[in-house]
Design a protein around this motif. Structure first.
Motif, PDB file in Angstrom:
ATOM      1  N   ALA A 157      15.554 -11.350   6.803  1.00 19.84           N
ATOM      2  CA  ALA A 157      16.277 -11.186   8.127  1.00 19.84           C
ATOM      3  C   ALA A 157      15.241 -11.530   9.326  1.00 19.84           C
ATOM      4  O   ALA A 157      15.729 -11.579  10.370  1.00 19.84           O
ATOM      5  N   GLY A 158      13.922 -11.520   9.099  1.00 21.19           N
ATOM      6  CA  GLY A 158      13.014 -11.788  10.056  1.00 21.19           C
ATOM      7  C   GLY A 158      12.595 -10.536  10.757  1.00 21.19           C
ATOM      8  O   GLY A 158      12.550 -10.547  12.042  1.00 21.19           O
ATOM      9  N   GLU A 159      12.947  -9.267  10.143  1.00 30.26           N
ATOM     10  CA  GLU A 159      12.784  -8.045  10.746  1.00 30.26           C
ATOM     11  C   GLU A 159      11.401  -7.382  10.405  1.00 30.26           C
ATOM     12  O   GLU A 159      10.977  -7.475   9.294  1.00 30.26           O
ATOM     13  N   GLU A 160      10.998  -6.288  11.208  1.00 28.65           N
ATOM     14  CA  GLU A 160       9.923  -5.491  10.738  1.00 28.65           C
ATOM     15  C   GLU A 160      10.834  -4.110  10.897  1.00 28.65           C
ATOM     16  O   GLU A 160      11.179  -3.903  12.001  1.00 28.65           O
ATOM     17  N   LEU A 161      10.245  -3.328   9.876  1.00 25.30           N
ATOM     18  CA  LEU A 161      10.887  -1.837   9.989  1.00 25.30           C
ATOM     19  C   LEU A 161       9.679  -0.969   9.846  1.00 25.30           C
ATOM     20  O   LEU A 161       8.771  -1.349   9.181  1.00 25.30           O
ATOM     21  N   PRO A 162       9.727   0.307  10.282  1.00 30.08           N
ATOM     22  CA  PRO A 162       8.802   1.262   9.994  1.00 30.08           C
ATOM     23  C   PRO A 162       8.528   1.591   8.341  1.00 30.08           C
ATOM     24  O   PRO A 162       9.463   1.555   7.667  1.00 30.08           O
ATOM     25  N   ALA A 163       7.353   1.696   8.024  1.00 31.42           N
ATOM     26  CA  ALA A 163       7.288   1.932   6.523  1.00 31.42           C
ATOM     27  C   ALA A 163       7.478   3.363   6.155  1.00 31.42           C
ATOM     28  O   ALA A 163       7.171   3.891   5.130  1.00 31.42           O
ATOM     29  N   ASP A 164       7.395   4.341   7.264  1.00 28.81           N
ATOM     30  CA  ASP A 164       7.626   5.834   7.036  1.00 28.81           C
ATOM     31  C   ASP A 164       9.196   6.284   6.940  1.00 28.81           C
ATOM     32  O   ASP A 164       9.403   7.533   7.290  1.00 28.81           O
ATOM     33  N   LEU A 165      10.019   5.450   6.603  1.00 27.16           N
ATOM     34  CA  LEU A 165      11.420   5.674   6.546  1.00 27.16           C
ATOM     35  C   LEU A 165      11.846   6.723   5.568  1.00 27.16           C
ATOM     36  O   LEU A 165      11.180   6.697   4.613  1.00 27.16           O
ATOM     37  N   ASN A 166      12.688   7.610   5.610  1.00 27.98           N
ATOM     38  CA  ASN A 166      13.139   8.584   4.842  1.00 27.98           C
ATOM     39  C   ASN A 166      14.454   7.865   4.038  1.00 27.98           C
ATOM     40  O   ASN A 166      14.815   6.772   4.261  1.00 27.98           O
TER      41      ASN A 166
END
Length: 80
Positions: free
Chosen positions: A55-64
Motif C-alpha cells: 500500500a506504500g504505507e509506513e506504520l509504527p513498529a510498536d503496535l499492539n
C-alpha cells in the motif's frame, strides 16, 4: 484407578461451524480483546509489513495486537 475420559474426541463432538452463518456474532472488535494490549505477534508483524509495503504505507513498529489487527483489516479491504 480411574480412566481419564478426556484423552481424545468424544463421540458426536465437533469443532467449527456446522452450517453457514452459524458463527455470526462470534467475532469481537479487536479493542475488546483481553490480550489486545499485548504486542503484536510475529505473524501479524510479517503480514502487516507485507500489506503496508504493497500500500506504500509506513506504520509504527510498536503496535499492539488490536491495533495491528485493525490495520490488517483496513489494508486488506483497501487492496481488494
Amino acid at each position: 484407578m480411574t480412566q481419564n475420559t478426556n484423552d481424545g474426541p468424544q463421540q458426536g463432538e465437533t469443532i467449527g461451524a456446522s452450517a453457514p452463518g452459524q458463527h455470526e456474532g462470534l467475532e469481537r472488535d479487536p479493542s475488546d480483546w483481553v490480550s489486545g494490549d499485548d504486542p503484536m505477534t510475529e505473524a501479524q508483524r510479517s503480514y502487516l509489513d507485507t500489506l503496508a509495503k504493497q500500500a506504500g504505507e509506513e506504520l509504527p513498529a510498536d503496535l499492539n495486537k488490536a491495533q495491528a489487527s485493525e490495520h490488517i483489516e483496513r489494508l486488506k479491504a483497501e487492496n481488494s
